[in-house]
Design a protein around this motif. Sequence first.
Motif, mmCIF file in Angstrom:
data_model
loop_
_atom_site.group_PDB
_atom_site.id
_atom_site.type_symbol
_atom_site.label_atom_id
_atom_site.label_comp_id
_atom_site.label_asym_id
_atom_site.label_seq_id
_atom_site.Cartn_x
_atom_site.Cartn_y
_atom_site.Cartn_z
ATOM 1 N N THR A 1 -8.067 -3.355 0.451
ATOM 2 C CA THR A 1 -7.584 -2.858 2.469
ATOM 3 C C THR A 1 -8.920 -3.059 3.756
ATOM 4 O O THR A 1 -8.666 -3.674 4.157
ATOM 5 C CB THR A 1 -6.729 -1.546 2.545
ATOM 6 N N ALA B 1 -1.995 4.706 6.279
ATOM 7 C CA ALA B 1 -1.443 3.346 5.807
ATOM 8 C C ALA B 1 -0.305 3.008 6.892
ATOM 9 O O ALA B 1 -0.223 2.023 6.774
ATOM 10 C CB ALA B 1 -0.338 3.747 3.667
ATOM 11 N N ILE C 1 0.437 -0.757 -0.102
ATOM 12 C CA ILE C 1 -0.163 0.241 -0.310
ATOM 13 C C ILE C 1 0.859 1.268 -0.024
ATOM 14 O O ILE C 1 0.519 2.625 -0.487
ATOM 15 C CB ILE C 1 -1.293 0.106 1.385
ATOM 16 N N LEU D 1 -1.681 -5.521 -0.142
ATOM 17 C CA LEU D 1 -2.900 -5.612 -0.482
ATOM 18 C C LEU D 1 -3.011 -7.436 -0.880
ATOM 19 O O LEU D 1 -4.718 -7.490 -0.062
ATOM 20 C CB LEU D 1 -3.549 -5.481 -2.063
ATOM 21 N N SER E 1 1.298 -4.939 4.743
ATOM 22 C CA SER E 1 1.206 -3.513 4.145
ATOM 23 C C SER E 1 0.973 -3.491 2.979
ATOM 24 O O SER E 1 1.360 -3.349 1.630
ATOM 25 C CB SER E 1 2.358 -3.334 4.143
ATOM 26 N N LEU F 1 -7.005 1.024 -3.721
ATOM 27 C CA LEU F 1 -6.202 0.741 -2.011
ATOM 28 C C LEU F 1 -7.046 0.961 -1.236
ATOM 29 O O LEU F 1 -6.712 -0.291 0.136
ATOM 30 C CB LEU F 1 -5.495 1.580 -2.112
#
Lengths: 69, 575
Positions: free
Chosen positions: B400, B314, B266, B326, B324, B396
């Motif tokens: 997430t 993030a 990310i 995806l 971190s 993103l």
Amino acid sequence: MNQKTWSILGLLVVVSLVLETTLTYESDHWWDSIPAFYSLFGFIGCTAIILISKWLGKVLLQRREDYYD
Amino acid sequence: MIDNSLIPIPSFILLVGAALTGVLHRRLRPYSVVAFAACTLILAWTLPNDAACRVGFLDHEIVLFQTDQLSRIFGTIFAFISVAGGIFGFHVTKGGEHAAALCYAAGAVGVTFAGDFISLFAFWELMAVASTYLVWARNTAESSRAGTRYLLVHLFGGTILLAGIILVVTETGSILLSAAGSAQGSGLWLILGGVALNAAIPPLHAWLTDAYPKATVAGAVFMSALTTKSAVYVLARLFPGWEILVILGTIMALYGVVYAVLANDIREILAYHIISQVGYMVAGIGIGTQLALNGAVAHAFSHILYKALLFMGAGVVLFATGKSKLTELGGLARSMPLTLWLYMIGAFSISGFPLFNGFISKSMVVAAAGESHLDAVYLLLTLASVGTFLHTGLKLPYFTWYSSDAGLAPGRVPRTMHGAMAIAAFFCILFGIAPGLLYDHLPFSTPYEPYTIPHLTESVQILVLTFVAFWMFRGKLAGESLLALDTDWFYRRSAEPTKRYILGTIEAVFDVAERTALLVVHRLVTLSANPVVLVNKSFSGKAFDPNRARPSLGVALGLLLLLVVIVVVLNLLHV
């Protein structure tokens, strides 16, 4: 994504298209005469970015994660 | 003009802060970081325009500090983001990390207020060294290697910059910073190269996307704000109106977008979008009109706010889950709703939603391109903003916080982290709603009105239809456990191919030459050991023996007889 959200988004686009065609304003660009130009631009542009980038990744750029180790 | 050496210099305050923070008690360190950054912010904001501090150094007069509208707005936002970053990093206990962050900020603020090349270069290098520590402080094998690469690349860039400075100063005889205008020369091009490296202009950008995802959670917030934007400031100071920057900026804006599709980490997605966003600023500086320069400066200001907010978001995810990528994240909306919504304010800002600060600054650069009849630049920058919304605003957060639940149990997040995010988010909205607050402090007083019906209809259509396309193709956008090759390949993996293709060819040529030479020598040696072999094959392989090789008497008599016959025959023919 429920139906309500989609309806709001649809309404936003319709309102913006109506405003675009009814209000006359000084236009600087040739593409301003194409109806719904920015809608098409957003959709086609987004699709093109996804497909072209993925294609570039496949044929040229992507490697295994341990490539540099 | 106010001119004395007693004016407190903002960057020196930060340096004193760094020294003090390093030795303070563990619990006092975060307070010290915020306090010194806040002092710098107040100072940068309150100093009058045209204040300066000059010091003699060798044969030159160094301008350690000088204010005008351009340097003040950059200095202010750098100091502001140091305050926010300091609050975000309140949980950090390492004195080194706090001190490095303040030194780094001192470098950026120092570059901004520097009036001459020598102090600019000194602060430039300070930034490189201090920020490297923020990568190393993550303390993993990966970050240690990435930090070393980061440092080496920046030292290389610094050397190019220094070479350019030496050439320019030798040529002009002045160390003072002034816009290059229409002047040309190798010195200026070298300076442009060194600054372009820090501005992450491709192909000199790979250090950014290599190191930022590996930096500490709080360190990356400082990094997202300082290095590239201080380079943007120097470009605006020295190279306004250089046409090559229009082309480079437009390429940058799209380059980051393409790679962000392929990125899985990310913070790497966000890092590629720094490159994309800085592209708008570089293009604006290249266009060089008053509106374009105002746009570049305003966009740098907005960008620092929302990009720091995004990196904080993030960072919180990484801090709470330890993940971190995806491919390892998903379904956090239920457990981390506050982080999601604060992040989304940053995402709406960078995507140029009306009422958020990206809308009021990005559009200035794009409008300036239109005003200067650069149609291709206008459309390509608009296309890049489609990509920005696609990745930062949709891909993103979707993978997430939504998508399939990865079953993560996030740990507790310090309140100060969310507090810092809230501060940045507040200002993203404030400047979006009241753009005049920012416009009043831009270098030029060119009027610009972002909230017009055409601009609003354009933005709404682009954003909604980008969302529709994302929703249709979202399956294609899921993270993949792959990496995408970038220009860092040239210093990370070129050894093997270089050996194979370049050294290999040279080696093969030398090999053939060597073998031929040895063969010739071998033949000559054999031949000179026993030249009789030439006439009598039966001697080959045997050492020369004069008794055996000597011809018999019959041979001598035979030759004599042959000679007599020849003489006789010749005589007969001639007579």
